[in-house]
Design an enzyme around this catalytic site. Structure first.
Site, PDB file in Angstrom:
ATOM      1  N   THR A 136      -6.579 -32.994 -11.579  1.00 50.63           N
ATOM      2  CA  THR A 136      -7.837 -33.438 -12.189  1.00 50.63           C
ATOM      3  C   THR A 136      -8.818 -32.277 -12.396  1.00 50.63           C
ATOM      4  O   THR A 136      -8.770 -31.279 -11.669  1.00 50.63           O
ATOM      5  CB  THR A 136      -8.486 -34.497 -11.263  1.00 50.63           C
ATOM      6  OG1 THR A 136      -9.838 -34.680 -11.625  1.00 50.63           O
ATOM      7  CG2 THR A 136      -8.464 -34.073  -9.795  1.00 50.63           C
ATOM      8  N   ASP A 137      -9.740 -32.466 -13.337  1.00 47.21           N
ATOM      9  CA  ASP A 137     -10.796 -31.458 -13.534  1.00 47.21           C
ATOM     10  C   ASP A 137     -11.795 -31.474 -12.370  1.00 47.21           C
ATOM     11  O   ASP A 137     -12.593 -30.553 -12.225  1.00 47.21           O
ATOM     12  CB  ASP A 137     -11.524 -31.683 -14.874  1.00 47.21           C
ATOM     13  CG  ASP A 137     -12.198 -33.046 -15.015  1.00 47.21           C
ATOM     14  OD1 ASP A 137     -12.019 -33.911 -14.124  1.00 47.21           O
ATOM     15  OD2 ASP A 137     -12.905 -33.253 -16.024  1.00 47.21           O
ATOM     16  N   GLU A 138     -11.732 -32.537 -11.528  1.00 49.10           N
ATOM     17  CA  GLU A 138     -12.726 -32.659 -10.446  1.00 49.10           C
ATOM     18  C   GLU A 138     -12.573 -31.566  -9.385  1.00 49.10           C
ATOM     19  O   GLU A 138     -13.485 -31.338  -8.598  1.00 49.10           O
ATOM     20  CB  GLU A 138     -12.643 -34.050  -9.797  1.00 49.10           C
ATOM     21  CG  GLU A 138     -12.854 -35.139 -10.818  1.00 49.10           C
ATOM     22  CD  GLU A 138     -13.137 -36.515 -10.233  1.00 49.10           C
ATOM     23  OE1 GLU A 138     -13.632 -36.604  -9.107  1.00 49.10           O
ATOM     24  OE2 GLU A 138     -12.860 -37.496 -10.933  1.00 49.10           O
ATOM     25  N   TYR A 161     -11.800 -36.979  -2.422  1.00 54.79           N
ATOM     26  CA  TYR A 161     -10.715 -37.077  -3.424  1.00 54.79           C
ATOM     27  C   TYR A 161     -10.454 -35.710  -4.047  1.00 54.79           C
ATOM     28  O   TYR A 161      -9.308 -35.224  -4.068  1.00 54.79           O
ATOM     29  CB  TYR A 161     -11.091 -38.092  -4.513  1.00 54.79           C
ATOM     30  CG  TYR A 161     -10.246 -37.985  -5.772  1.00 54.79           C
ATOM     31  CD1 TYR A 161      -8.879 -38.276  -5.744  1.00 54.79           C
ATOM     32  CD2 TYR A 161     -10.806 -37.577  -6.990  1.00 54.79           C
ATOM     33  CE1 TYR A 161      -8.092 -38.173  -6.899  1.00 54.79           C
ATOM     34  CE2 TYR A 161     -10.028 -37.471  -8.138  1.00 54.79           C
ATOM     35  CZ  TYR A 161      -8.677 -37.768  -8.087  1.00 54.79           C
ATOM     36  OH  TYR A 161      -7.903 -37.643  -9.225  1.00 54.79           O
ATOM     37  N   LYS A 165      -7.082 -33.281  -3.867  1.00 57.61           N
ATOM     38  CA  LYS A 165      -6.329 -32.839  -5.045  1.00 57.61           C
ATOM     39  C   LYS A 165      -6.317 -31.306  -5.112  1.00 57.61           C
ATOM     40  O   LYS A 165      -5.322 -30.696  -5.497  1.00 57.61           O
ATOM     41  CB  LYS A 165      -6.948 -33.420  -6.328  1.00 57.61           C
ATOM     42  CG  LYS A 165      -6.811 -34.911  -6.487  1.00 57.61           C
ATOM     43  CD  LYS A 165      -5.378 -35.400  -6.591  1.00 57.61           C
ATOM     44  CE  LYS A 165      -4.682 -35.028  -7.881  1.00 57.61           C
ATOM     45  NZ  LYS A 165      -3.344 -35.665  -7.997  1.00 57.61           N
TER      46      LYS A 165
HETATM   47  N1  LIG Z   1      -7.341 -41.582 -13.892  1.00 54.82           N
HETATM   48  C1  LIG Z   1      -7.840 -40.433 -14.320  1.00 54.82           C
HETATM   49  O1  LIG Z   1      -8.804 -40.423 -15.081  1.00 54.82           O
HETATM   50  C2  LIG Z   1      -7.214 -39.122 -13.887  1.00 54.82           C
HETATM   51  C3  LIG Z   1      -7.653 -37.939 -14.493  1.00 54.82           C
HETATM   52  C4  LIG Z   1      -7.031 -36.735 -14.145  1.00 54.82           C
HETATM   53  C5  LIG Z   1      -6.014 -36.724 -13.223  1.00 54.82           C
HETATM   54  N2  LIG Z   1      -5.614 -37.896 -12.627  1.00 54.82           N
HETATM   55  C6  LIG Z   1      -4.497 -37.831 -11.670  1.00 54.82           C
HETATM   56  O2  LIG Z   1      -3.416 -38.511 -12.284  1.00 54.82           O
HETATM   57  C7  LIG Z   1      -2.619 -39.140 -11.278  1.00 54.82           C
HETATM   58  C8  LIG Z   1      -2.457 -40.610 -11.616  1.00 54.82           C
HETATM   59  O3  LIG Z   1      -3.757 -41.204 -11.677  1.00 54.82           O
HETATM   60  P1  LIG Z   1      -3.929 -42.762 -11.983  1.00 54.82           P
HETATM   61  O4  LIG Z   1      -5.290 -42.952 -12.508  1.00 54.82           O
HETATM   62  O5  LIG Z   1      -2.766 -43.240 -12.755  1.00 54.82           O
HETATM   63  O6  LIG Z   1      -3.855 -43.346 -10.493  1.00 54.82           O
HETATM   64  P2  LIG Z   1      -3.655 -44.827 -10.009  1.00 54.82           P
HETATM   65  O7  LIG Z   1      -4.512 -44.968  -8.795  1.00 54.82           O
HETATM   66  O8  LIG Z   1      -3.817 -45.791 -11.130  1.00 54.82           O
HETATM   67  O9  LIG Z   1      -2.117 -44.895  -9.580  1.00 54.82           O
HETATM   68  C9  LIG Z   1      -1.606 -44.200  -8.483  1.00 54.82           C
HETATM   69  C10 LIG Z   1      -0.196 -44.699  -8.211  1.00 54.82           C
HETATM   70  O10 LIG Z   1       0.322 -43.944  -7.099  1.00 54.82           O
HETATM   71  C11 LIG Z   1       0.937 -44.845  -6.186  1.00 54.82           C
HETATM   72  N3  LIG Z   1       0.860 -44.271  -4.838  1.00 54.82           N
HETATM   73  C12 LIG Z   1      -0.241 -44.095  -4.060  1.00 54.82           C
HETATM   74  N4  LIG Z   1       0.089 -43.566  -2.881  1.00 54.82           N
HETATM   75  C13 LIG Z   1       1.435 -43.372  -2.903  1.00 54.82           C
HETATM   76  C14 LIG Z   1       2.373 -42.842  -1.995  1.00 54.82           C
HETATM   77  N5  LIG Z   1       1.980 -42.393  -0.789  1.00 54.82           N
HETATM   78  N6  LIG Z   1       3.678 -42.788  -2.343  1.00 54.82           N
HETATM   79  C15 LIG Z   1       4.080 -43.240  -3.565  1.00 54.82           C
HETATM   80  N7  LIG Z   1       3.232 -43.766  -4.465  1.00 54.82           N
HETATM   81  C16 LIG Z   1       1.933 -43.831  -4.149  1.00 54.82           C
HETATM   82  C17 LIG Z   1       0.154 -46.145  -6.316  1.00 54.82           C
HETATM   83  O11 LIG Z   1       0.905 -47.259  -5.849  1.00 54.82           O
HETATM   84  C18 LIG Z   1      -0.123 -46.182  -7.818  1.00 54.82           C
HETATM   85  O12 LIG Z   1       0.933 -46.828  -8.499  1.00 54.82           O
HETATM   86  C19 LIG Z   1      -3.320 -38.894  -9.942  1.00 54.82           C
HETATM   87  O13 LIG Z   1      -2.672 -37.827  -9.305  1.00 54.82           O
HETATM   88  C20 LIG Z   1      -4.738 -38.513 -10.339  1.00 54.82           C
HETATM   89  O14 LIG Z   1      -5.293 -37.641  -9.404  1.00 54.82           O
HETATM   90  C21 LIG Z   1      -6.191 -39.097 -12.940  1.00 54.82           C
END
Ligand SMILES: NC(=O)c1ccc[n+]([C@@H]2O[C@H](COP(=O)([O-])OP(=O)(O)OC[C@H]3O[C@@H](n4cnc5c(N)ncnc54)[C@H](O)[C@@H]3O)[C@@H](O)[C@H]2O)c1
Length: 352
Positions: A136-138, A161, A165
């Site tokens: 993430t950009d965070e 968070y 990350k």
């Molecule tokens: N949503 C955003 O805007 C955004 C932006 C940049 C980066 N990200 C990154 O992208 C990735 C996905 O984000 P998202 O929004 O789809 O998240 P999300 O919270 O919707 O989904 C996370 C998934 O990971 C699974 N999970 C959690 N803990 C786990 C574990 N210990 N073992 C196996 N599975 C596990 C959950 O069951 C879920 O299905 C993350 O790494 C997040 O940091 C998200």
């Protein structure tokens, strides 16, 4: 037809599920195994529409050494695409330990098991293998009124968070520099689109506005985020898998800065059109206590991925938002299933 298998982690979540759906549709020779712990953030209805003959869900945790190691050996993947994480900043304020357990220790376990597996590959299989870490950009912290994060910006994570990350990003980097693992990290801005868990700003506001509930805007609502449609993020990850350079970091962003207040007003305007009976929906806006440590502004310089890999966002924000609002209006069953674990209450306030 050339067959290949990818191991995806966290593929039942928002971005991972879009990645799986779009990747299977784009390549008939692709098989995907999805290792997901199916936490509250994983809706069981999310991937019912994909070709089940090329998709397998394994319910398990990325911290589980035996599960990860046997999956790698058995599936023989040509790539690991790592989405699994605890991803909500407000929850990280309440339960930071859970975030460290998954985002840091889980990533460590995944790197260690993947390293053992990768070392045993030979020739082209070893050369072409990739570990893609989605971040993430965070991790870069908060910006002032001007400027944007580049891949060389210092790490200054401000929430539990973001700190978790950031730690994971450092581990991934170290596994390249120390062990030669062919890793690529992406740092992306805020995603929006369908199937996002309704604790995050856009789906939360859509559902509350549809229900006629007040729309809680944190602080003055003038925090700025860069917004990217999830399908554009997926396209960026596919480019990274195809041609990203091992050891490289790519920032991904939509060049689309918006204040949180502007986002909430834009959602209200969409709903005024689709559900005129409730108009004007922005009368529901209510300013509430800010998030502790709330970052003021994020902006992403995505010039590297544009210049090196030829990626750029394709989805116009207004169009993408309308489509997203429309999807939440018409998917009651998914929303009811997703909301079993969370009904929209305020999270992440620390006691004064
Ligand atoms: N949503 C955003 O805007 C955004 C932006 C940049 C980066 N990200 C990154 O992208 C990735 C996905 O984000 P998202 O929004 O789809 O998240 P999300 O919270 O919707 O989904 C996370 C998934 O990971 C699974 N999970 C959690 N803990 C786990 C574990 N210990 N073992 C196996 N599975 C596990 C959950 O069951 C879920 O299905 C993350 O790494 C997040 O940091 C998200």
């Amino acid at each position: 037809m050339h067959q290949k298998t990818w191991l995806v982690t966290g593929g039942c979540g928002f971005i991972g599920s879009h990645f799986i759906r779009d990747s299977l549709a784009a390549d008939a020779g692709l098989n995907i195994i999805n290792l997901d712990a199916q936490t509250y953030a994983a809706c069981p209805l999310t991937l019912v529409d994909v070709d089940q003959s090329r998709y397998r869900l394994v319910s398990g945790c990325i911290n589980d050494m035996a599960v990860v190691s046997s999956l790698l050996t058995e599936a023989n993947p040509s790539a690991v695409i790592h989405f699994a994480a605890e991803s909500h900043v407000d929850r990280s304020i309440e339960t930071p330990d859970v975030f460290l357990q998954t985002n840091v220790n889980g990533t460590l376990n995944l790197l260690q098991q993947t390293h053992h597996y990768w070392q045993k590959l030979v020739g082209e299989d070893q050369e072409q293998f990739r570990f893609v870490h989605i971040s993430t950009d965070e991790v870069y912290g908060s910006l002032g009124a001007a400027g944007a994060f580049s891949e060389d910006s210092p790490y200054r994570p401000n929430s539990p968070y973001a700190a978790s990350k950031a730690a994971a990003d450092h581990l991934v980097r170290a596994w390249h520099h120390t062990y030669g693992m062919p890793v690529v990290t992406t740092n992306c801005s805020n995603n929006y689109g369908t199937h996002q868990y309704p604790e995050k700003l856009i789906p939360l506001m859509i559902l509350k506005a549809m229900a006629g509930e007040s729309l809680p805007v944190y602080g003055d609502g003038l925090q700025v985020r860069d917004w990217l449609h999830v399908s554009d993020h997926v396209r960026a990850l596919q480019k990274v898998l195809e041609t990203g350079r091992p050891g490289r970091v790519y920032n991904v962003g939509g060049n689309n800065e918006q204040t949180n207040l502007a986002i909430v007003n834009a959602i209200c305007a969409c709903l005024d059109e689709y559900r005129p009976a409730g108009a004007p929906h922005n009368r529901l806006i209510k300013f509430v206590t800010d998030r502790p440590g709330h970052d003021r502004r994020y902006a992403v310089n995505a010039e590297r991925i544009r210049a090196e890999l030829g990626w750029q966002p394709q989805v116009d924000f207004q169009h993408g938002l309308q489509e997203t609002v429309d999807w939440y209006i018409h998917n009651d069953e998914w929303i009811a299933a997703a909301r079993k674990a969370y009904q929209g209450q305020r999270l992440g306030l620390v006691a004064a």
